[in-house]
Design a protein around this motif. Sequence first.
Motif, short mmCIF file in Angstrom:
data_model
loop_
_atom_site.label_atom_id
_atom_site.label_comp_id
_atom_site.label_asym_id
_atom_site.label_seq_id
_atom_site.Cartn_x
_atom_site.Cartn_y
_atom_site.Cartn_z
N GLN A 127 0.81 -1.22 0.00
CA GLN A 127 0.00 0.00 0.00
C GLN A 127 0.85 1.27 0.00
O GLN A 127 0.38 2.35 -0.35
N LEU A 128 2.11 1.15 0.38
CA LEU A 128 2.99 2.31 0.47
C LEU A 128 3.77 2.55 -0.82
O LEU A 128 4.62 3.44 -0.86
N ILE A 129 3.46 1.78 -1.86
CA ILE A 129 4.19 1.90 -3.12
C ILE A 129 3.24 2.32 -4.24
O ILE A 129 2.19 1.69 -4.43
N THR A 130 3.60 3.36 -4.96
CA THR A 130 2.93 3.73 -6.20
C THR A 130 3.92 3.47 -7.33
O THR A 130 4.96 4.13 -7.41
N GLY A 131 3.61 2.50 -8.16
CA GLY A 131 4.51 2.13 -9.24
C GLY A 131 3.89 2.43 -10.59
O GLY A 131 2.80 2.96 -10.70
N TYR A 132 4.62 2.06 -11.62
CA TYR A 132 4.09 2.18 -12.97
C TYR A 132 4.20 0.84 -13.65
O TYR A 132 4.96 -0.04 -13.23
N ALA A 133 3.43 0.66 -14.72
CA ALA A 133 3.48 -0.59 -15.47
C ALA A 133 3.29 -0.28 -16.94
O ALA A 133 2.55 0.64 -17.31
N TYR A 134 3.94 -1.05 -17.78
CA TYR A 134 3.86 -0.86 -19.22
C TYR A 134 2.67 -1.64 -19.77
O TYR A 134 2.49 -2.82 -19.48
N GLY A 135 1.85 -0.96 -20.57
CA GLY A 135 0.74 -1.64 -21.22
C GLY A 135 -0.48 -0.77 -21.35
O GLY A 135 -0.78 0.05 -20.47
N SER A 136 -1.20 -0.95 -22.44
CA SER A 136 -2.41 -0.16 -22.69
C SER A 136 -3.65 -0.78 -22.07
O SER A 136 -4.69 -0.14 -21.98
N SER A 137 -3.54 -2.03 -21.64
CA SER A 137 -4.64 -2.67 -20.93
C SER A 137 -4.07 -3.43 -19.74
O SER A 137 -2.86 -3.66 -19.66
N ALA A 138 -4.93 -3.83 -18.84
CA ALA A 138 -4.47 -4.52 -17.64
C ALA A 138 -3.84 -5.87 -17.97
O ALA A 138 -3.00 -6.38 -17.22
N THR A 139 -4.21 -6.44 -19.12
CA THR A 139 -3.72 -7.77 -19.48
C THR A 139 -2.69 -7.73 -20.61
O THR A 139 -2.35 -8.78 -21.17
N THR A 140 -2.18 -6.55 -20.95
CA THR A 140 -1.15 -6.42 -21.98
C THR A 140 0.19 -6.88 -21.42
O THR A 140 0.70 -6.30 -20.46
N ALA A 141 0.76 -7.89 -22.04
CA ALA A 141 2.09 -8.35 -21.62
C ALA A 141 3.17 -7.50 -22.27
O ALA A 141 3.09 -7.17 -23.45
N ASP A 142 4.16 -7.12 -21.48
CA ASP A 142 5.26 -6.31 -21.98
C ASP A 142 6.53 -6.77 -21.28
O ASP A 142 6.57 -6.80 -20.04
N PRO A 143 7.57 -7.10 -22.02
CA PRO A 143 8.80 -7.60 -21.37
C PRO A 143 9.43 -6.60 -20.42
O PRO A 143 10.18 -6.99 -19.52
N ARG A 144 9.14 -5.32 -20.60
CA ARG A 144 9.71 -4.32 -19.71
C ARG A 144 9.16 -4.46 -18.29
O ARG A 144 9.83 -4.08 -17.32
N ASN A 145 7.95 -5.00 -18.16
CA ASN A 145 7.41 -5.23 -16.82
C ASN A 145 8.23 -6.30 -16.09
O ASN A 145 8.54 -6.15 -14.91
N GLU A 146 8.56 -7.37 -16.78
CA GLU A 146 9.37 -8.42 -16.15
C GLU A 146 10.77 -7.92 -15.84
O GLU A 146 11.36 -8.29 -14.81
N ALA A 147 11.31 -7.07 -16.71
CA ALA A 147 12.65 -6.53 -16.46
C ALA A 147 12.66 -5.68 -15.19
O ALA A 147 13.65 -5.68 -14.44
N LEU A 148 11.57 -4.99 -14.92
CA LEU A 148 11.51 -4.11 -13.76
C LEU A 148 11.05 -4.85 -12.50
O LEU A 148 11.59 -4.64 -11.41
N TYR A 149 10.05 -5.72 -12.66
CA TYR A 149 9.39 -6.30 -11.49
C TYR A 149 9.72 -7.77 -11.23
O TYR A 149 9.40 -8.29 -10.17
N GLY A 150 10.33 -8.44 -12.20
CA GLY A 150 10.70 -9.83 -11.96
C GLY A 150 10.00 -10.80 -12.89
O GLY A 150 8.98 -10.49 -13.52
N GLU A 151 10.55 -11.98 -12.97
CA GLU A 151 10.03 -13.02 -13.85
C GLU A 151 8.58 -13.34 -13.52
O GLU A 151 8.20 -13.46 -12.35
N GLY A 152 7.77 -13.47 -14.55
CA GLY A 152 6.36 -13.81 -14.37
C GLY A 152 5.45 -12.63 -14.13
O GLY A 152 4.23 -12.79 -14.05
N VAL A 153 6.01 -11.45 -14.02
CA VAL A 153 5.20 -10.23 -13.82
C VAL A 153 5.14 -9.50 -15.15
O VAL A 153 5.86 -8.54 -15.39
N ALA A 154 4.31 -10.00 -16.04
CA ALA A 154 4.33 -9.56 -17.43
C ALA A 154 3.34 -8.46 -17.75
O ALA A 154 3.57 -7.65 -18.65
#
Length: 623
Positions: free
Chosen positions: A79-106
């Motif tokens: 709850q104390l973290i405001t982050g960002y995520a790559y993608g135009s929809s909630a289910t858009t997979a983007d390799p940059r998300n895994e690079a930032l947040y870890g394997e499986g977080v696409a």
Amino acid sequence: MPRSTPPREHRRSAGLGGALALAVAAGSLLAAPAAAAPAAPAPQAAPAAQAGVAQPPAAARGYAQRTLRRMTLEEKVGQLITGYAYGSSATTADPRNEALYGEGVATPADVVERYHLGGVIYFAWTDNVRNPSQTAALSNGLQDAALSSGAEVPLLISTDQEQGVVTRLGPPATALPGAMALGAGRSSTDARRAAAITGTELAAVGIRQDFAPVADVNVDPANPVIGVRSHSSDPQLAARMVTAQVRGFQGDAGVVATAKHFPGHGDTSTDSHVGLPVIDHTREEWERIDAPPFRAAVAAGVDSIMTAHIVVPSLDPSGDPATLSEPIITGVLRGELGYDGVVTTDSLEMAGVRQQYGDGEVAVRALEAGADVLLMPADPAAAVEAIHEALDGGRLTERRIDQSVRRVLELKHRRGVVQEPYADPDRVGAVVGSDAHRAEAQAISDRTVTVLRDDAGLLPLAAGARRVLVAGPGAGPTAALSAALGRRGHAVTTLETGTRPSDAALDAAAAGAARSDLVVVLTNKAWDRAVTDREGRQQRLVAGVVASGTPVVHVAVRDPYDVAHLPGATTSLATYSTTDVSMESVARVVTGEVAPHGRLPVDVPRADDPSQVLLPFGTGVTW
């Protein structure tokens, strides 16, 4: 997958979404005269279901207490973290998300679920804001992810919609004057209305926090990062504008306002994105110059305050940036200013906060200093791991974490995010960029244009069609101004030169000027020889068209300081932004359709001796 039945306190509305309830109610409010009272809430809507109507403090406290009791420690930290995520929809997979947040977080939904995020921030570069309908759908998808996992707490979705030069949601969202333009207009009513329109459109697409208004007092004309993002170099004018905008965002639009960047980023020539600025104000100077807008924001009940990655030795001699400073956050902001709202850091990816400590240590130190929300940790996994290690080792306590989580939860409930987290996709088109909003934005913009000088009495132009050359940097502003003048019967030639015009562009401008009856030449930070205008090429552009002998109107489309570096420009205007609405206002002023009302909200120093003033605060020619 989304829950089939979300918890009662945040069910998706069957009719008008809470974030849109105010927007629709405010449609008539925002189109009404400035003195009109806010529209009454729809009688069939229960108070707790109206986004924008501040909920009773006791109800917010009760929600926070109930929720805290069922949250795991991991969920609390999230709850104390405001982050960002790559993608135009909630289910858009983007390799940059895994690079930032870890394997499986696409996907963006994966990010929210894995880290139990309390908030998400949108940017164009993360592909979050293609268009209003897409953004609303993304917001709803992310809320589904938050509400179907973990503690089932809705997200506080945010962005930086300062207007003017910092705008994340582009067309068709309504473009409005930025802070310094509003300072030039001097109207608290206009400043509040600008915030109300902005906030209403953000809420329509599910964004319930704006990282605005800027509360910095821009007393350094060479400031590379604030500049026209500040309302003024005058603390009292800045304070008045900040108060109005907090009320517009929160009271009228029901979105969280965030005053930034505490304790004041207005007197530095270093950009905290790339370095660590040091503000050498004495304590007395800080109280007189930097503090008033933040004190005003606190008095206005601002929901959130953002810290700056700046060193202020008079407030904390340790050398730590304010974001990591307990004397500044806990001592000055909470203790002396009496602020008990949510404190968020500026982006933790910025160099100003990363020079002295590792990314995990930065997160821990920010919480130790008194921050509640960690914005954009550079290494989210390292930040979470470091926080848990600090808890295990006793540097942080769960009681300290609960203190911040409680503030975040109470804020979400108080602003109606808990009750109505979703945007209504069926109403987005009626709210975002509505005709009423655009008309009001244009009227506000018209009142901000400042005629800095008109030594030859060229303005307003005499009646009659002319051959006009519009030249200068920026395809957007040159095209918009050309179109505006063309609609008024002039034969317009457009030359986009860039901020560093080539020799060929300089020659073309001079030749085009000689063939024209009038030149309108634009500059963008022509004063900045270090970055924007190396070799003074914009200055040479203006000198070249002036030398043609054709009448010239100069327009500074960003900083008003340009005029001091253009001795040949005897007729000069300032718009403080490059938006289409500002260029339309220029056309209206130049042709005499409206009289200029703007007055300089800053001093313009001399180019040859910055200690001397060329055009003082308050300068503004009118007719």
